[in-house]
Design a protein around this motif. Sequence first.
Motif, mmCIF file in Angstrom:
data_model
loop_
_atom_site.group_PDB
_atom_site.id
_atom_site.type_symbol
_atom_site.label_atom_id
_atom_site.label_comp_id
_atom_site.label_asym_id
_atom_site.label_seq_id
_atom_site.Cartn_x
_atom_site.Cartn_y
_atom_site.Cartn_z
ATOM 1 N N LEU A 84 0.931 -1.062 -0.089
ATOM 2 C CA LEU A 84 0.059 -0.009 -0.235
ATOM 3 C C LEU A 84 0.827 1.232 0.016
ATOM 4 O O LEU A 84 1.849 1.278 0.771
ATOM 5 C CB LEU A 84 -0.794 0.019 1.296
ATOM 6 N N ALA A 85 0.573 2.451 -0.639
ATOM 7 C CA ALA A 85 1.278 3.502 -0.708
ATOM 8 C C ALA A 85 0.205 4.705 -0.601
ATOM 9 O O ALA A 85 -0.623 4.730 -1.333
ATOM 10 C CB ALA A 85 2.301 3.666 -2.099
ATOM 11 N N ALA A 86 0.744 5.683 0.153
ATOM 12 C CA ALA A 86 -0.153 6.841 0.301
ATOM 13 C C ALA A 86 0.506 8.075 0.837
ATOM 14 O O ALA A 86 1.728 7.751 1.364
ATOM 15 C CB ALA A 86 -1.378 6.557 1.187
ATOM 16 N N VAL A 118 -3.698 0.052 10.087
ATOM 17 C CA VAL A 118 -4.439 -1.142 10.765
ATOM 18 C C VAL A 118 -4.589 -2.340 9.759
ATOM 19 O O VAL A 118 -5.231 -2.060 8.667
ATOM 20 C CB VAL A 118 -5.696 -0.195 11.059
ATOM 21 N N ILE A 119 -4.529 -3.513 10.405
ATOM 22 C CA ILE A 119 -4.771 -4.363 9.603
ATOM 23 C C ILE A 119 -5.949 -5.227 10.066
ATOM 24 O O ILE A 119 -6.250 -5.414 11.259
ATOM 25 C CB ILE A 119 -3.453 -5.623 9.439
ATOM 26 N N ASN A 120 -7.023 -5.554 9.002
ATOM 27 C CA ASN A 120 -8.212 -6.192 9.735
ATOM 28 C C ASN A 120 -8.092 -7.924 9.154
ATOM 29 O O ASN A 120 -8.159 -8.186 8.094
ATOM 30 C CB ASN A 120 -9.171 -5.539 8.632
ATOM 31 N N TRP A 162 5.238 -6.709 7.941
ATOM 32 C CA TRP A 162 6.728 -6.857 8.081
ATOM 33 C C TRP A 162 7.627 -5.571 8.037
ATOM 34 O O TRP A 162 8.617 -5.368 8.538
ATOM 35 C CB TRP A 162 7.139 -7.606 6.614
ATOM 36 N N ASN A 163 6.924 -4.586 7.448
ATOM 37 C CA ASN A 163 7.669 -3.468 7.313
ATOM 38 C C ASN A 163 6.928 -1.984 6.864
ATOM 39 O O ASN A 163 5.796 -2.056 6.397
ATOM 40 C CB ASN A 163 8.600 -3.521 5.706
ATOM 41 N N PHE A 164 7.335 -1.066 7.562
ATOM 42 C CA PHE A 164 6.557 0.346 7.503
ATOM 43 C C PHE A 164 7.546 1.194 7.142
ATOM 44 O O PHE A 164 8.553 1.416 7.979
ATOM 45 C CB PHE A 164 5.990 0.673 8.807
#
Length: 76
Positions: free
Chosen positions: A5-7, A55-57, A68-70
């Motif tokens: 995901l990219a934002a 947030v992971i659902n 795994w990475n942010f």
Amino acid sequence: SAWALAADIIKTGANGSNTQTALHQSAVCGSVVEVLTACQSLTLPENAAITVAVVINNTTTAGDATLWNFQGQWFN
């Protein structure tokens, strides 16, 4: 499946005006490229801490999603 995901959060008004825009750049889950969401206006307080959260659902099975990475990049 792997996902990415990219934002961005972009300052849009004068200094101290608490005006930003959230821009969704890309979302991929496995081999599926997800539909982008429209830009959202934000009013985050620029004289205080701004929290960025992922947030992971886990709706299918508890523990079925992992981060795994942010990576964050901050510019002033």
